[in-house]
Design an enzyme around this catalytic site. Structure first.
Site, PDB file in Angstrom:
ATOM      1  N   HIS A  43      -8.716  38.256  -1.946  1.00  0.00           N
ATOM      2  CA  HIS A  43      -8.449  37.931  -3.345  1.00  0.00           C
ATOM      3  C   HIS A  43      -7.013  38.305  -3.699  1.00  0.00           C
ATOM      4  CE1 HIS A  43      -8.627  42.117  -4.611  1.00  0.00           C
ATOM      5  NE2 HIS A  43      -9.816  42.255  -4.047  1.00  0.00           N
ATOM      6  N   ASP A  48     -11.010  44.840 -12.720  1.00  0.00           N
ATOM      7  CA  ASP A  48     -11.991  45.907 -12.863  1.00  0.00           C
ATOM      8  C   ASP A  48     -13.388  45.309 -12.997  1.00  0.00           C
ATOM      9  OD1 ASP A  48      -9.984  47.819 -12.855  1.00  0.00           O
ATOM     10  OD2 ASP A  48      -9.757  47.769 -15.040  1.00  0.00           O
ATOM     11  N   TYR A  76      -4.083  37.602 -20.391  1.00  0.00           N
ATOM     12  CA  TYR A  76      -5.354  38.270 -20.651  1.00  0.00           C
ATOM     13  C   TYR A  76      -5.729  38.195 -22.129  1.00  0.00           C
ATOM     14  CZ  TYR A  76      -4.466  40.673 -16.177  1.00  0.00           C
ATOM     15  OH  TYR A  76      -4.205  40.971 -14.861  1.00  0.00           O
ATOM     16  N   TYR A 179      -0.778  47.026 -16.237  1.00  0.00           N
ATOM     17  CA  TYR A 179      -2.150  47.475 -16.468  1.00  0.00           C
ATOM     18  C   TYR A 179      -2.470  47.353 -17.958  1.00  0.00           C
ATOM     19  CZ  TYR A 179      -2.442  49.251 -11.714  1.00  0.00           C
ATOM     20  OH  TYR A 179      -2.475  49.343 -10.343  1.00  0.00           O
ATOM     21  N   LEU A 200     -12.317  42.677 -21.432  1.00  0.00           N
ATOM     22  CA  LEU A 200     -11.081  42.189 -20.824  1.00  0.00           C
ATOM     23  C   LEU A 200     -11.381  40.926 -20.042  1.00  0.00           C
ATOM     24  CD1 LEU A 200      -8.052  42.630 -20.238  1.00  0.00           C
ATOM     25  CD2 LEU A 200      -8.723  43.944 -18.220  1.00  0.00           C
TER      26      LEU A 200
END
EC number: 5.4.99.25
Length: 314
Positions: A43, A48, A76, A179, A200
């Site tokens: 990947h 997460d 995101y 992050y 998220l």
């Protein structure tokens, strides 16, 4: 003697998986690998377990080009829970402080503005970054804090979506190595109330089309359909894959005649017409522009191969 290793398929391409919540990126990868019966898979940038969304899974020779997707921009959608800070900066962690939420709209906008553009970020201890060969999260679980250097990141766009009660929703377009959990944790501290991620979703990686994402449920449903109809799974699964060179579409193409491309396949630098003056290039061969790998323009102007496809997809 042990049982001989079962050989899978030499299938090459990139699946845009819509990763479900509660599943690690590696678990999702292994499920895709089994569904495709692929020999190799990897990947491009872990999500997460709490997170959902686009996880490009490279199969076969496409794994050689996964690094270029790791280096790409991401987008995101995130929802933060205000008033609580956790040790992991998300809902999977333990609450370590609770404070009143009392900031104004002007204070929020000032805080959000500080994250836009080129900044530095100290990665969370609960990340997969390695220190002396071990992921930071392994140290964190043992209560060990490892010094981390701030890293350069860029937030190209940080869009305010809504603030309702204890929830704050944002959309963030950022560079590699950013992050989102750390942004939310830092934002919560800046606002004086603490915050952590409760939702998220990765909306996009590089310029991959969102419409090409597929879920594990869809893949398994196609498998069941093929079994019921007596069809080969590859008939319906393989068309879902993006081509290998989609991972390096940002590089200019250098198309080589078949004879010249033969030297490149042997690892030799070659002269190429209309090659750029510098940088990485996407190498194709012949009138069909068959992708054979990526190269770099050497100091003498020749195209030097860097990563080559050993076996082209049919």
């Amino acid at each position: 003697m042990g049982r001989p290793r079962r050989r899978g398929r030499d299938i090459h391409g990139i699946l845009l998986l819509d990763k479900p919540q509660g599943l690690s990126s590696n678990d999702a990868l292994q499920k895709v690998k089994r569904i495709y019966n692929a020999n190799r898979a990897g990947h491009t940038g872990a999500l997460d377990p709490l997170a959902t969304g686009m996880l490009p899974v490279c199969l076969g020779e496409a794994t050689k080009f996964s690094q270029f997707l790791l280096d790409s921009d991401k987008r995101y959608r995130v929802i933060a829970r205000l008033g609580q800070r956790t040790d992991t900066s998300d809902a999977d962690g333990q609450v370590i402080s609770e404070r009143e939420v009392a900031f104004t709209a002007a204070q929020l906008e000032t805080a959000l503005e500080s994250f836009r553009g080129a900044t530095k970020q100290v990665p969370s201890m609960y990340s997969a970054l390695k220190h002396q060969g071990k992921p930071l999260y392994e140290y964190a679980r043992q209560g060990i804090d490892v010094p981390r250097e701030a890293r350069d990141i860029t937030v190209y766009e940080l869009q305010f979506i809504r603030h309702e009660g204890l929830e704050l929703e944002l959309e963030i377009h950022c560079s590699k190595g950013t992050y989102i959990r750390t942004i939310i944790d830092d934002l919560g501290e800046m606002l004086g109330c603490g915050a952590h991620v409760i939702f998220l979703r990765r909306l996009q990686v590089a310029t991959y089309p969102v419409a090409r994402m597929v879920t594990l449920e869809q893949l398994n449903s196609l498998l069941e359909q093929c079994e019921a109809e007596g069809r080969a799974p590859s008939d319906v699964l393989d068309p879902l894959l993006m081509p290998m060179d989609s991972a390096v579409q940002q590089f200019p193409e250098v198309n080589l005649p078949l004879i010249v491309a033969g030297y490149v396949k042997q690892g030799q630098p070659v002269q190429a017409a209309q090659a750029p003056a510098e940088g990485m290039v996407r190498i194709t061969e012949g009138d069909e522009h068959r992708f054979i790998g990526v190269g770099e323009i050497a100091d003498d102007g020749r195209v030097a191969p860097r990563r080559l496809v050993v076996e082209n997809p049919v």
